[in-house]
Design a protein around this motif. Structure first.
Motif, mmCIF file in Angstrom:
data_model
loop_
_atom_site.group_PDB
_atom_site.id
_atom_site.type_symbol
_atom_site.label_atom_id
_atom_site.label_comp_id
_atom_site.label_asym_id
_atom_site.label_seq_id
_atom_site.Cartn_x
_atom_site.Cartn_y
_atom_site.Cartn_z
ATOM 1 N N ASN A 13 0.812 -1.213 0.000
ATOM 2 C CA ASN A 13 0.000 0.000 0.000
ATOM 3 C C ASN A 13 0.849 1.269 0.000
ATOM 4 N N ARG A 14 2.157 1.072 -0.189
ATOM 5 C CA ARG A 14 3.051 2.230 -0.300
ATOM 6 C C ARG A 14 4.201 1.845 -1.226
ATOM 7 N N VAL A 15 4.458 2.657 -2.248
ATOM 8 C CA VAL A 15 5.588 2.407 -3.141
ATOM 9 C C VAL A 15 6.529 3.600 -3.121
ATOM 10 N N SER A 16 7.819 3.300 -3.248
ATOM 11 C CA SER A 16 8.853 4.332 -3.304
ATOM 12 C C SER A 16 9.540 4.221 -4.660
ATOM 13 N N LEU A 17 9.326 5.200 -5.521
ATOM 14 C CA LEU A 17 9.813 5.149 -6.900
ATOM 15 C C LEU A 17 11.192 5.797 -6.996
ATOM 16 N N GLY A 18 12.183 5.007 -7.459
ATOM 17 C CA GLY A 18 13.553 5.499 -7.563
ATOM 18 C C GLY A 18 13.773 6.308 -8.832
ATOM 19 N N VAL A 19 13.417 7.572 -8.781
ATOM 20 C CA VAL A 19 13.532 8.458 -9.956
ATOM 21 C C VAL A 19 14.958 8.982 -10.097
ATOM 22 N N ARG A 51 21.901 4.760 -14.155
ATOM 23 C CA ARG A 51 20.540 4.256 -13.999
ATOM 24 C C ARG A 51 20.104 3.515 -15.254
ATOM 25 N N SER A 52 19.202 2.546 -15.084
ATOM 26 C CA SER A 52 18.762 1.735 -16.221
ATOM 27 C C SER A 52 17.488 2.263 -16.862
ATOM 28 N N HIS A 53 16.870 3.294 -16.288
ATOM 29 C CA HIS A 53 15.612 3.794 -16.834
ATOM 30 C C HIS A 53 15.792 5.132 -17.539
ATOM 31 N N SER A 54 14.788 5.501 -18.313
ATOM 32 C CA SER A 54 14.761 6.772 -19.033
ATOM 33 C C SER A 54 13.787 7.724 -18.356
ATOM 34 N N VAL A 55 13.807 8.975 -18.782
ATOM 35 C CA VAL A 55 12.843 9.953 -18.268
ATOM 36 C C VAL A 55 11.428 9.517 -18.641
ATOM 37 N N GLU A 56 11.259 8.990 -19.842
ATOM 38 C CA GLU A 56 9.941 8.520 -20.276
ATOM 39 C C GLU A 56 9.433 7.403 -19.368
ATOM 40 N N ASP A 57 10.353 6.545 -18.926
ATOM 41 C CA ASP A 57 9.974 5.459 -18.013
ATOM 42 C C ASP A 57 9.410 5.990 -16.703
ATOM 43 N N ILE A 58 9.940 7.128 -16.244
ATOM 44 C CA ILE A 58 9.463 7.717 -14.988
ATOM 45 C C ILE A 58 7.987 8.050 -15.088
ATOM 46 N N PHE A 59 7.614 8.787 -16.145
ATOM 47 C CA PHE A 59 6.226 9.224 -16.281
ATOM 48 C C PHE A 59 5.289 8.039 -16.520
ATOM 49 N N ALA A 60 5.776 7.029 -17.254
ATOM 50 C CA ALA A 60 4.967 5.826 -17.474
ATOM 51 C C ALA A 60 4.741 5.089 -16.154
ATOM 52 N N ALA A 61 5.770 5.007 -15.310
ATOM 53 C CA ALA A 61 5.645 4.327 -14.016
ATOM 54 C C ALA A 61 4.659 5.045 -13.109
ATOM 55 N N VAL A 62 4.735 6.366 -13.082
ATOM 56 C CA VAL A 62 3.815 7.143 -12.236
ATOM 57 C C VAL A 62 2.375 6.938 -12.693
ATOM 58 N N GLU A 63 2.169 6.896 -13.998
ATOM 59 C CA GLU A 63 0.814 6.665 -14.524
ATOM 60 C C GLU A 63 0.276 5.313 -14.069
ATOM 61 N N LEU A 64 1.118 4.275 -14.091
ATOM 62 C CA LEU A 64 0.687 2.952 -13.638
ATOM 63 C C LEU A 64 0.344 2.966 -12.150
ATOM 64 N N ILE A 65 1.162 3.644 -11.351
ATOM 65 C CA ILE A 65 0.916 3.741 -9.901
ATOM 66 C C ILE A 65 -0.418 4.431 -9.643
ATOM 67 N N HIS A 66 -0.690 5.498 -10.398
ATOM 68 C CA HIS A 66 -1.958 6.211 -10.229
ATOM 69 C C HIS A 66 -3.136 5.353 -10.690
ATOM 70 N N VAL A 121 -3.482 2.141 -10.502
ATOM 71 C CA VAL A 121 -3.776 1.124 -9.489
ATOM 72 C C VAL A 121 -4.261 1.763 -8.189
ATOM 73 N N GLU A 122 -4.028 3.075 -8.051
ATOM 74 C CA GLU A 122 -4.449 3.831 -6.870
ATOM 75 C C GLU A 122 -3.770 3.327 -5.594
ATOM 76 N N ILE A 123 -2.443 3.155 -5.687
ATOM 77 C CA ILE A 123 -1.664 2.857 -4.484
ATOM 78 C C ILE A 123 -1.836 4.032 -3.522
ATOM 79 N N PRO A 124 -2.254 3.804 -2.271
ATOM 80 C CA PRO A 124 -2.559 4.923 -1.367
ATOM 81 C C PRO A 124 -1.380 5.845 -1.087
ATOM 82 N N GLU A 125 -0.181 5.262 -0.922
ATOM 83 C CA GLU A 125 0.991 6.059 -0.573
ATOM 84 C C GLU A 125 2.030 5.929 -1.682
ATOM 85 N N PHE A 126 2.468 7.074 -2.195
ATOM 86 C CA PHE A 126 3.399 7.095 -3.322
ATOM 87 C C PHE A 126 4.534 8.048 -2.989
ATOM 88 N N SER A 127 5.748 7.496 -2.819
ATOM 89 C CA SER A 127 6.934 8.294 -2.536
ATOM 90 C C SER A 127 7.840 8.336 -3.756
#
Length: 393
Positions: free
Chosen positions: A128-134, A147-162, A164-170
């Motif tokens: 119920n809480r995820v910490s995204l390593g941006v 880092r192994s991810h791109s800037v585009e990956d960041i925004f795509a990951a945040v969209e997925l988190i939203h 699913v409606e994870i209550p806590e997002f860091s």
């Protein structure tokens, strides 16, 4: 919050280390195992074997009767686990310790390492809480940091988190990276705020021996930002984030009201916690213990019964740890709790040691608590703590 400090006590929190990464970041000195870009929990025998041993460790650990109120899956990259592997670990924790009905279950995730099915599965397993390593919002800085991810990956990951409606997002950011400018740092802060996480962690780069950065640079070398620039970055983060209604509740952490990380507060308040997995630390029954940092040695340790062979933490060390950890919190430490645990004379001695810093405006006593003053006290926390360790050690 009234704090109680003790070299005993019942643990109700657990840290679980998942050591696998696609690659090792250039600043990382954590115990990790690199699996490359193609393998993850569903396809890696190495990860499957680790989960088996990890669950074995959990099952043989003495439980003290209190269900877990917080669980933190750290790494490494826990989002390389399959849904079934995460479910199995959570089930083992539930079976052996019990999990409180409103427990906080946190998981570190990296952009580009999960899809909608994975994040939905993690949520169904109890996360119920995820910490995204941006770390940064600039492609060149992500590459510089390994880092192994791109800037585009960041925004795509945040969209997925939203979705699913994870209550806590860091969200995590790093300041002081090689070649990082103040303009880039401000851009990262503003982009982070725009994504509306409930929590933001800001870490100043530390050059650790044995890392790639440790081979490339020495502290103070260019292209690392100057000390003056990193101070400005810290002050800028404090200004931008508090202006956006984030509470600066700990030296490196900001949260919307009511969204502090409950698990990390266990560390800062020097309360007991279980640790599981390669290189994981625990603090249980007054003993602070770190497991082997290499896979083979960790497996051998578990197979030998996972014996924790160390002494009780001496009261003097408990005091210093309590001050070192508790002063990271904006609220500081309770003088009444310190006096109850260590005696009135020790509290008076602590205050005498800090007299110079009271006068500088770095430290204060307010509402019965000893605390560092934001931002100068936080900025010079290492100086204050070094004084305490020298005088009280």
């Amino acid at each position: 919050m009234s704090q109680k400090f003790s070299i005993s006590g019942i643990a109700s929190s657990a840290y679980v280390h998942i050591p696998f990464c696609r690659r090792r970041c250039f600043y990382c000195d954590f115990p990790v195992s690199v699996v490359g870009d193609r393998l993850r929990g569903e396809t890696s025998g190495t990860i499957s074997q680790y989960v088996e041993v990890l669950c074995q460790e959990i099952a043989m650990t003495p439980a003290f009767g209190q269900p877990l109120k917080t669980i933190f899956f750290g790494g490494g990259t826990p989002s390389l686990l399959s849904i079934e592997q995460l479910q199995r670990i959570v089930a083992e924790l539930e079976k052996h310790f019990g999990i409180a009905s409103r427990a906080e279950i946190s998981m570190e995730v990296d952009p580009g390492t999960f899809d909608l099915a994975h994040i939905a599965g993690y949520s169904s397993a109890g996360v119920n809480r995820v910490s995204l390593g941006v770390q940064a919002f600039q492609s060149e800085l992500l590459q510089t940091a390994g880092r192994s991810h791109s800037v585009e990956d960041i925004f795509a990951a945040v969209e997925l988190i939203h979705q699913v409606e994870i209550p806590e997002f860091s969200l995590d950011l790093i300041s002081g990276l090689p070649h990082q400018s103040l303009d880039q740092w401000q851009d990262s802060l503003e982009k982070a705020v725009a994504l509306v996480p409930t929590h933001i962690s800001i870490y100043d780069l530390t050059i650790e021996p044995g890392t790639a950065f440790g081979r490339y640079y020495k502290p103070g070398d260019t292209p690392l930002p100057t000390d003056e620039a990193t101070v400005k970055m810290y002050q800028m983060a404090q200004q931008v984030l508090t202006s956006a209604a984030y509470e600066h509740y700990e030296i490196s952490n900001y949260a919307q009201p009511g969204h502090q990380c409950r698990h990390n507060r266990v560390y800062w308040e020097n309360r007991p916690y279980y640790g599981f997995g390669m290189g994981a630390a625990s603090y249980v029954e007054g003993k602070r213990f770190t497991r082997p940092r290499k896979t083979r040695e960790y497996y051998q340790w578990v197979q030998a019964g996972g014996v924790i062979d160390c002494d009780l933490t001496p009261p003097k060390e408990v005091l210093l740890e309590t001050l070192m950890l508790g002063l990271r919190l904006a609220e500081g430490v309770s003088l009444a709790a310190l006096a109850e645990a260590f005696g009135e004379e020790k509290v008076e001695e602590i205050c005498r040691c800090l007299q110079m810093y009271f006068e500088k405006g770095w430290v204060e006593v307010a509402e019965g608590r000893l605390r560092l003053i934001d931002p100068q006290g936080f900025l010079f926390s290492n100086v204050v703590l070094a004084e305490l360790f020298e005088k009280l050690g």
